[in-house]
Design a protein around this motif. Structure first.
Motif, PDB file in Angstrom:
ATOM      1  N   LYS A 152       0.817  -1.221   0.000  1.00 59.27           N
ATOM      2  CA  LYS A 152       0.000   0.000   0.000  1.00 59.27           C
ATOM      3  C   LYS A 152       0.847   1.267   0.000  1.00 59.27           C
ATOM      4  CE  LYS A 152      -3.720  -0.097  -0.193  1.00 59.27           C
ATOM      5  NZ  LYS A 152      -4.550  -0.260  -1.416  1.00 59.27           N
ATOM      6  N   MET A 153       2.160   1.109  -0.120  1.00 58.59           N
ATOM      7  CA  MET A 153       3.034   2.272  -0.046  1.00 58.59           C
ATOM      8  C   MET A 153       2.752   3.273  -1.155  1.00 58.59           C
ATOM      9  SD  MET A 153       5.303   3.363   2.057  1.00 58.59           S
ATOM     10  CE  MET A 153       5.968   1.902   2.851  1.00 58.59           C
ATOM     11  N   ASP A 154       2.375   2.779  -2.349  1.00 55.48           N
ATOM     12  CA  ASP A 154       2.077   3.717  -3.432  1.00 55.48           C
ATOM     13  C   ASP A 154       0.835   4.541  -3.124  1.00 55.48           C
ATOM     14  OD1 ASP A 154       0.537   1.457  -3.549  1.00 55.48           O
ATOM     15  OD2 ASP A 154       0.521   1.319  -5.739  1.00 55.48           O
ATOM     16  N   ASP A 155      -0.169   3.925  -2.461  1.00 56.61           N
ATOM     17  CA  ASP A 155      -1.361   4.674  -2.057  1.00 56.61           C
ATOM     18  C   ASP A 155      -1.023   5.719  -1.001  1.00 56.61           C
ATOM     19  OD1 ASP A 155      -2.870   3.204  -3.799  1.00 56.61           O
ATOM     20  OD2 ASP A 155      -3.549   1.763  -2.298  1.00 56.61           O
ATOM     21  N   ILE A 156      -0.118   5.348  -0.092  1.00 48.61           N
ATOM     22  CA  ILE A 156       0.342   6.306   0.918  1.00 48.61           C
ATOM     23  C   ILE A 156       1.050   7.470   0.225  1.00 48.61           C
ATOM     24  CG2 ILE A 156       1.911   6.651   2.863  1.00 48.61           C
ATOM     25  CD1 ILE A 156       1.395   3.733   3.632  1.00 48.61           C
ATOM     26  N   GLY A 157       1.871   7.139  -0.776  1.00 55.07           N
ATOM     27  CA  GLY A 157       2.563   8.184  -1.528  1.00 55.07           C
ATOM     28  C   GLY A 157       1.596   9.111  -2.242  1.00 55.07           C
ATOM     29  N   LEU A 158       0.529   8.548  -2.813  1.00 50.67           N
ATOM     30  CA  LEU A 158      -0.470   9.362  -3.502  1.00 50.67           C
ATOM     31  C   LEU A 158      -1.143  10.328  -2.533  1.00 50.67           C
ATOM     32  CD1 LEU A 158      -1.934   9.881  -6.173  1.00 50.67           C
ATOM     33  CD2 LEU A 158      -3.599   8.121  -5.508  1.00 50.67           C
ATOM     34  N   ALA A 159      -1.447   9.827  -1.322  1.00 51.42           N
ATOM     35  CA  ALA A 159      -2.068  10.692  -0.313  1.00 51.42           C
ATOM     36  C   ALA A 159      -1.108  11.805   0.113  1.00 51.42           C
ATOM     37  CB  ALA A 159      -2.485   9.857   0.898  1.00 51.42           C
ATOM     38  N   LEU A 160       0.168  11.469   0.275  1.00 49.14           N
ATOM     39  CA  LEU A 160       1.156  12.484   0.662  1.00 49.14           C
ATOM     40  C   LEU A 160       1.347  13.534  -0.428  1.00 49.14           C
ATOM     41  CD1 LEU A 160       3.925  10.270   2.348  1.00 49.14           C
ATOM     42  CD2 LEU A 160       2.235  11.733   3.479  1.00 49.14           C
ATOM     43  N   SER A 161       1.248  13.114  -1.693  1.00 48.42           N
ATOM     44  CA  SER A 161       1.458  14.058  -2.801  1.00 48.42           C
ATOM     45  C   SER A 161       0.379  15.129  -2.867  1.00 48.42           C
ATOM     46  CB  SER A 161       1.513  13.298  -4.134  1.00 48.42           C
ATOM     47  OG  SER A 161       0.239  12.752  -4.450  1.00 48.42           O
ATOM     48  N   ARG A 162      -0.727  14.927  -2.136  1.00 52.46           N
ATOM     49  CA  ARG A 162      -1.825  15.901  -2.137  1.00 52.46           C
ATOM     50  C   ARG A 162      -1.760  16.842  -0.937  1.00 52.46           C
ATOM     51  NH1 ARG A 162      -6.291  11.221  -3.560  1.00 52.46           N
ATOM     52  NH2 ARG A 162      -5.793  11.046  -5.793  1.00 52.46           N
ATOM     53  N   ARG A 163      -0.742  16.681  -0.098  1.00 49.41           N
ATOM     54  CA  ARG A 163      -0.592  17.577   1.056  1.00 49.41           C
ATOM     55  C   ARG A 163      -0.078  18.947   0.623  1.00 49.41           C
ATOM     56  NH1 ARG A 163      -0.349  14.811   6.018  1.00 49.41           N
ATOM     57  NH2 ARG A 163      -1.783  13.031   5.843  1.00 49.41           N
ATOM     58  N   ARG A 164      -0.166  19.911   1.510  1.00 53.98           N
ATOM     59  CA  ARG A 164       0.239  21.284   1.187  1.00 53.98           C
ATOM     60  C   ARG A 164       1.759  21.428   1.115  1.00 53.98           C
ATOM     61  NH1 ARG A 164      -3.594  25.591   4.463  1.00 53.98           N
ATOM     62  NH2 ARG A 164      -5.565  25.108   3.376  1.00 53.98           N
ATOM     63  N   SER A 165       2.464  20.767   2.016  1.00 51.94           N
ATOM     64  CA  SER A 165       3.913  20.912   2.075  1.00 51.94           C
ATOM     65  C   SER A 165       4.572  20.371   0.810  1.00 51.94           C
ATOM     66  CB  SER A 165       4.466  20.159   3.302  1.00 51.94           C
ATOM     67  OG  SER A 165       5.861  20.092   3.258  1.00 51.94           O
ATOM     68  N   ARG A 166       5.459  21.175   0.221  1.00 52.04           N
ATOM     69  CA  ARG A 166       6.132  20.743  -0.991  1.00 52.04           C
ATOM     70  C   ARG A 166       7.062  19.562  -0.732  1.00 52.04           C
ATOM     71  NH1 ARG A 166       7.766  26.162  -4.487  1.00 52.04           N
ATOM     72  NH2 ARG A 166       5.602  26.893  -4.841  1.00 52.04           N
ATOM     73  N   GLY A 167       7.700  19.587   0.444  1.00 50.44           N
ATOM     74  CA  GLY A 167       8.573  18.486   0.789  1.00 50.44           C
ATOM     75  C   GLY A 167       7.813  17.174   0.911  1.00 50.44           C
ATOM     76  N   VAL A 168       6.648  17.238   1.551  1.00 54.25           N
ATOM     77  CA  VAL A 168       5.815  16.044   1.698  1.00 54.25           C
ATOM     78  C   VAL A 168       5.297  15.596   0.335  1.00 54.25           C
ATOM     79  CG1 VAL A 168       3.690  15.130   2.712  1.00 54.25           C
ATOM     80  CG2 VAL A 168       5.177  16.613   4.067  1.00 54.25           C
ATOM     81  N   GLN A 169       4.931  16.574  -0.505  1.00 55.62           N
ATOM     82  CA  GLN A 169       4.470  16.241  -1.856  1.00 55.62           C
ATOM     83  C   GLN A 169       5.563  15.519  -2.655  1.00 55.62           C
ATOM     84  OE1 GLN A 169       3.187  19.859  -3.710  1.00 55.62           O
ATOM     85  NE2 GLN A 169       1.303  20.030  -2.492  1.00 55.62           N
ATOM     86  N   ALA A 170       6.798  16.012  -2.537  1.00 55.81           N
ATOM     87  CA  ALA A 170       7.918  15.394  -3.252  1.00 55.81           C
ATOM     88  C   ALA A 170       8.147  13.967  -2.765  1.00 55.81           C
ATOM     89  CB  ALA A 170       9.183  16.228  -3.070  1.00 55.81           C
ATOM     90  N   LEU A 171       8.041  13.779  -1.439  1.00 53.43           N
ATOM     91  CA  LEU A 171       8.192  12.431  -0.878  1.00 53.43           C
ATOM     92  C   LEU A 171       7.107  11.513  -1.413  1.00 53.43           C
ATOM     93  CD1 LEU A 171       9.415  10.386   1.095  1.00 53.43           C
ATOM     94  CD2 LEU A 171       7.961  11.370   2.895  1.00 53.43           C
ATOM     95  N   GLY A 172       5.885  12.028  -1.447  1.00 51.83           N
ATOM     96  CA  GLY A 172       4.769  11.226  -1.948  1.00 51.83           C
ATOM     97  C   GLY A 172       4.950  10.835  -3.401  1.00 51.83           C
ATOM     98  N   ARG A 173       5.357  11.813  -4.242  1.00 47.18           N
ATOM     99  CA  ARG A 173       5.583  11.506  -5.662  1.00 47.18           C
ATOM    100  C   ARG A 173       6.716  10.500  -5.833  1.00 47.18           C
ATOM    101  NH1 ARG A 173       4.465  17.139  -6.197  1.00 47.18           N
ATOM    102  NH2 ARG A 173       6.704  17.605  -6.068  1.00 47.18           N
TER     103      ARG A 173
END
Length: 331
Positions: free
Chosen positions: A202-223
Motif C-alpha cells: 500500500k506504499m504507493d497509495d500512501i505516496g499518492l495521499a502524501l502528494s496531495r498535502r500542502r507541504s512541498r517536501g511532503v508532496q515530493a516524498l509522496g511523488r
C-alpha cells in the motif's frame, strides 16, 4: 481463622509469583526462538509481496489478509501438531519432511527464473493459472483464489522451517511450555510478516495521499513513493525468488547433514567460519553471504533438475495439448 486466611493468601501469592516467573521464562524463550528464525522471517517477508503483483489496489489488502489467515492455519493447525507429534514419536522424520519443502521451494524459485529466461510471466502453464501480466481482478474470482492458494502453499514451507527452528530452540522445555511458546512465535511472526507486507503493497497509495498535502517536501516524498514503488516491488519480487532458492538450498544442505551426509554442509560452515575470522570487521557478514550464495546455487541446481524431470514426464508442460492461442500463432 485469620491465621488460616493469611496462610491461604501466602499460598496464592506464591502461586502468582511462580506463574509470573513461568510467564517470564516462556516470553523470553519465545523471543529467543523468534530471533533464531529471523533469517527465514526475512525470506518470508521478501517472498510474499510478489503474490500481489498485478492485483488491483482495492484487492491488495483483502488478499494479504487471506494469505495471513492461511499462514496462521498453516502454523497452528498443520505444522504445530505435526511437529510436536513427530518430535515425540519420530524425531528422525522432521529432516526428510523439511527436505521435501526445500525441494518445492527450489523448484518454485528455479521455475520463476526459467520463465523469465523464456520471456513468460505465467508461473504455471496449466489450466486456471494466474496470468500476472494482467490484474488478477480482471481474471475473476478463480484467478484470485489460485493466487492465494499458491501463496499459502509457499508459506507452508517457510512456516514449517520457522516452526521447526523454533521447536529446536525450546526442545528442552516441557510439552505445555513448548506448545505455548510456539503459539506465541506463530502469532508474532505472522503479524510481523504480513503487517510489513501490507505496508509495502500500500506504499504507493500512501505516496499518492502524501502528494496531495500542502507541504512541498511532503508532496515530493509522496511523488517519489508513487514513482519508485513499482521498481521497489520488482526488486522485492527478485529478492523473493532468490530467497526461495536460498532457503530451499539451505534446507537441503542441512537435511542431508542431519541424515548423515555431513561433508557438503560441513564444508560450507568451515569456509564461512574461516572467512569470519580472516576478515576483520565484516568477516561475519561475508561468511553469511558465502553461506547464502552456496545455498542459493544448490537450490538453483536442484530446482533445475526438478524442472528438467517434470518437462520430460508424460504430464509435464511440454506434453499439454496446444491451446487455441498456440494454434492461432502457428496458423
Amino acid at each position: 481463622m485469620s491465621a488460616g486466611l493469611l496462610g491461604l493468601l501466602d499460598d496464592v501469592a506464591a502461586i502468582a509469583k511462580a506463574a509470573a516467573a513461568s510467564l517470564d521464562d516462556v516470553t523470553a524463550a519465545a523471543g529467543k526462538a523468534t530471533a533464531k528464525a529471523a533469517g527465514v522471517v526475512i525470506d518470508d517477508t521478501a517472498v510474499t509481496p510478489q503474490f500481489v503483483t498485478g492485483v488491483t489496489p482495492d484487492r491488495e489488502l483483502p488478499i494479504v489478509k487471506k494469505i495471513a489467515l492461511g499462514s496462521i492455519r498453516n502454523k497452528l493447525l498443520i505444522i504445530l501438531p505435526v511437529a510436536l507429534l513427530l518430535s515425540w514419536v519420530a524425531p528422525w522424520a522432521l529432516a526428510p519432511i523439511l527436505m521435501l519443502g526445500g525441494l518445492y521451494l527450489s523448484y518454485e524459485g528455479a521455475e520463476k527464473i526459467w520463465e523469465r529466461i523464456r520471456g513468460h510471466e505465467v508461473a504455471h502453464e496449466e489450466p486456471g493459472a494466474v496470468d500476472t501480466s494482467a490484474p488478477v481482478a480482471t481474471q475473476g474470482f478463480a484467478a484470485e483464489k489460485t493466487l492465494i492458494s499458491g501463496a499459502v502453499r509457499t508459506d507452508l514451507i517457510l512456516s514449517a522451517e520457522i516452526m521447526v527452528i523454533s521447536l529446536n530452540e525450546v526442545a528442552h522445555e516441557t510439552f505445555w511450555d513448548r506448545l505455548v511458546i510456539l503459539v506465541i512465535v506463530a502469532l508474532v511472526i505472522t503479524a510481523g510478516v504480513y503487517g510489513v507486507v501490507g505496508l509495502i503493497v500500500k506504499m504507493d497509495d500512501i505516496g499518492l495521499a502524501l502528494s496531495r498535502r500542502r507541504s512541498r517536501g511532503v508532496q515530493a516524498l509522496g511523488r517519489g513513493l508513487v514513482v519508485g514503488m513499482p521498481k521497489i516491488l520488482g526488486f522485492i519480487a527478485t529478492v523473493g525468488t532468490v530467497a526461495m532458492l536460498w532457503v530451499g538450498g539451505h534446507i537441503l544442505l542441512n537435511g542431508v547433514h542431519e541424515l548423515g551426509w555431513t561433508a557438503p554442509y560441513a564444508w560450507v560452515e568451515h569456509v564461512a567460519e574461516n572467512i569470519h575470522h580472516a576478515v576483520a570487521g565484516v568477516g561475519g557478514a561475508l561468511g553469511w553471504l558465502f553461506d547464502t550464495l552456496v545455498s542459493a546455487v544448490v537450490g538453483l541446481a536442484v530446482g533445475a533438475v526438478v524442472i528438467a524431470v517434470i518437462h520430460v514426464l508424460p504430464f509435464g508442460p511440454k506434453h499439454h495439448a496446444p491451446s487455441a492461442d498456440d494454434d492461432a500463432a502457428h496458423a
